[in-house]
Design a protein around this motif. Structure first.
Motif, short mmCIF file in Angstrom:
data_model
loop_
_atom_site.label_atom_id
_atom_site.label_comp_id
_atom_site.label_asym_id
_atom_site.label_seq_id
_atom_site.Cartn_x
_atom_site.Cartn_y
_atom_site.Cartn_z
N GLY A 130 47.28 89.29 -4.37
CA GLY A 130 46.46 88.59 -3.39
C GLY A 130 46.59 87.08 -3.43
N ARG A 131 47.54 86.57 -4.23
CA ARG A 131 47.73 85.11 -4.26
C ARG A 131 48.68 84.69 -3.15
N LYS A 132 48.74 83.38 -2.92
CA LYS A 132 49.63 82.87 -1.88
C LYS A 132 50.62 81.88 -2.51
N PRO A 133 51.74 82.40 -3.01
CA PRO A 133 52.67 81.54 -3.75
C PRO A 133 53.56 80.68 -2.86
N LEU A 134 53.96 79.54 -3.43
CA LEU A 134 54.95 78.67 -2.80
C LEU A 134 56.09 78.50 -3.81
N LEU A 135 57.28 78.91 -3.40
CA LEU A 135 58.45 78.76 -4.27
C LEU A 135 59.09 77.41 -4.01
N VAL A 136 59.32 76.65 -5.06
CA VAL A 136 59.79 75.27 -4.92
C VAL A 136 61.15 75.08 -5.59
N ALA A 137 62.11 74.56 -4.82
CA ALA A 137 63.48 74.40 -5.33
C ALA A 137 63.67 73.01 -5.95
N CYS A 138 63.60 72.95 -7.28
CA CYS A 138 63.85 71.68 -7.98
C CYS A 138 65.19 71.66 -8.69
N ASP A 139 66.00 72.70 -8.50
CA ASP A 139 67.34 72.69 -9.09
C ASP A 139 68.28 72.06 -8.07
N PRO A 143 73.44 73.35 -5.41
CA PRO A 143 72.95 73.63 -4.05
C PRO A 143 72.80 75.13 -3.79
N ALA A 144 73.67 75.93 -4.40
CA ALA A 144 73.57 77.38 -4.20
C ALA A 144 72.23 77.92 -4.69
N ALA A 145 71.67 77.24 -5.69
CA ALA A 145 70.39 77.70 -6.24
C ALA A 145 69.27 77.53 -5.21
N ILE A 146 69.37 76.44 -4.42
CA ILE A 146 68.36 76.20 -3.39
C ILE A 146 68.44 77.31 -2.34
N ASP A 147 69.66 77.61 -1.89
CA ASP A 147 69.85 78.69 -0.91
C ASP A 147 69.36 80.02 -1.45
N GLN A 148 69.73 80.28 -2.71
CA GLN A 148 69.37 81.55 -3.34
C GLN A 148 67.84 81.71 -3.37
N LEU A 149 67.15 80.62 -3.71
CA LEU A 149 65.69 80.68 -3.79
C LEU A 149 65.09 80.90 -2.40
N GLN A 150 65.70 80.23 -1.42
CA GLN A 150 65.19 80.38 -0.05
C GLN A 150 65.36 81.81 0.46
N ILE A 151 66.53 82.37 0.19
CA ILE A 151 66.80 83.76 0.61
C ILE A 151 65.81 84.72 -0.07
N ASN A 152 65.62 84.49 -1.37
CA ASN A 152 64.69 85.36 -2.11
C ASN A 152 63.25 85.20 -1.64
N ALA A 153 62.89 83.94 -1.30
CA ALA A 153 61.53 83.70 -0.79
C ALA A 153 61.33 84.48 0.50
N SER A 154 62.34 84.48 1.36
CA SER A 154 62.14 85.20 2.62
C SER A 154 62.14 86.71 2.40
N LYS A 155 62.94 87.18 1.44
CA LYS A 155 62.88 88.63 1.11
C LYS A 155 61.48 89.01 0.62
N GLN A 156 60.88 88.14 -0.16
CA GLN A 156 59.55 88.43 -0.71
C GLN A 156 58.44 88.08 0.28
N GLU A 157 58.85 87.48 1.39
CA GLU A 157 57.88 87.01 2.39
C GLU A 157 56.84 86.09 1.78
N VAL A 158 57.35 85.09 1.06
CA VAL A 158 56.46 84.04 0.53
C VAL A 158 57.00 82.68 0.98
N ASP A 159 56.15 81.66 0.89
CA ASP A 159 56.55 80.33 1.36
C ASP A 159 57.56 79.67 0.40
N PHE A 160 58.31 78.74 0.99
CA PHE A 160 59.39 78.10 0.26
C PHE A 160 59.38 76.61 0.56
N PHE A 161 59.69 75.79 -0.45
CA PHE A 161 59.71 74.35 -0.24
C PHE A 161 60.94 73.70 -0.85
N THR A 162 61.59 72.85 -0.08
CA THR A 162 62.74 72.09 -0.59
C THR A 162 62.74 70.71 0.05
#
Ligand code: GDP
Length: 297
Positions: A130-139, A143-162
């Motif tokens: 029931g939490r509302k997480p925000l995944l934040v790309a600080c790596d 650059p691939a890590a940022i994309d990877q996190l974004q893709i995973n955030a959308s798979k999990q349907e959670v928010d993403f920040f870069t």
């Protein structure tokens, strides 16, 4: 490869001894040699093995064990119990602030340990709670890590920040807290940069992020397949950055799990989860008793 579990080995040792009648202290010592070898094979660090064996020995040579009906079984039970107590007797959860506050989690670990994947796995778990997480790309270095996190955030349907790969990680972390406030996220999960090896600049960056945004929980991801190295990594991160909980990734591999015994014993920090595969649902709560069974075989 034919594989004899430690429990089987011990049972055999005791069966052979039983012919002699009563067990002696020497018999127990002999059996514990098998335990020692097996733990070293399972990649438990030497220092931890030594401490462990002496703790078991102290309990196992007591009169009530040696004179009991089934001393072999008793020794096996003591080995199991001591192993569980070494790993922390119960499961530990990530400590979260109340839902009306923002909890800041920072992921850290060496490159390839599984940080980015685990960040998304944890986001999924917290979302289910029931939490509302925000995944934040600080790596920003990969650059691939940022994309990877974004893709995973959308798979999990959670928010993403870069802020992309040109911003400073501390600035990104700070901006992400603002973003969380605006969007109503109550957990911020910061994915940080790893290196192939421990590196002072990396450590300093983690300390800077931690101080800048008041990280509540620093979560270290270590690769269980690296065995003893996982323990060195854990103690370095704990000394230099301070770690609140550990996630052992890649436990779906053929590692015997010795790292679980050592990391807890060496750092004193609890193992929260084990990674059981590449899928984002492959993250399990850590159960010391199950891990003891896995190590004992
Ligand atoms: P990072 O560099 O620490 O962010 O590591 P990544 O999250 O990119 O993971 C590195 C690789 O390990 C990727 O191929 C992941 O799919 C894989 N991985 C992560 N966790 C696990 C796990 O628990 N089991 C397995 N088998 N693979 C994992």
């Amino acid at each position: 490869m034919a594989f004899e579990s430690l429990t089987d080995k011990l049972q055999n040792v005791f069966r052979n001894l039983r012919g002699k009648g009563r067990l002696t202290e020497e018999d127990v010592k002999l059996a514990l040699k098998e335990v020692k070898m097996a733990l070293l094979e399972a990649d438990v660090s030497f220092k931890v093995v030594k401490q462990f064996i002496s703790a078991v020995q102290e309990r196992a040579v007591g009169e009530d064990v040696l004179n009991g009906l089934n001393p072999g079984q008793m020794v096996i039970k003591i080995v199991n119990e001591e192993m569980i107590s070494l790993m922390g007797s119960e499961t530990t959860e990530i400590k979260l602030q109340p839902t009306n506050e923002i909890t800041v989690l920072m992921m850290c670990g060496l490159q390839g340990a599984g940080k980015t994947t685990t960040a998304a796995k944890i986001a999924g778990k917290l979302k289910l709670k029931g939490r509302k997480p925000l995944l934040v790309a600080c790596d920003i270095y990969r650059p691939a890590a940022i994309d990877q996190l974004q893709i995973n955030a959308s798979k999990q349907e959670v928010d993403f920040f870069t802020l992309g790969s040109h911003a400073d990680p501390v600035d990104i972390a700070k901006a992400s807290i603002e973003e969380a406030r605006k969007k109503g996220n109550n957990v911020v999960i910061i994915d940080t940069a790893g290196r192939l090896q421990i590196d002072d600049i990396m450590m300093q960056e983690l300390v800077d992020i931690k101080n800048a945004v008041g990280v509540h929980q620093t979560l270290l991801v270590v690769d269980a397949m690296t065995g003893q190295e996982a323990v060195n990594v854990a103690s370095e991160f704990n000394e230099k950055v301070g770690v609140d909980g550990i996630i052992l990734s890649k436990m779906d591999g053929d590692s015997r799990g010795g790292a679980a015994l050592s990391t807890k014993a060496v750092t004193g920090k609890p193992i929260l989860y084990v990674g059981m595969g590449e899928k984002l649902s492959d993250l399990e709560q850590f159960y010391p008793d199950r891990m003891a069974s896995r190590i004992l075989g």
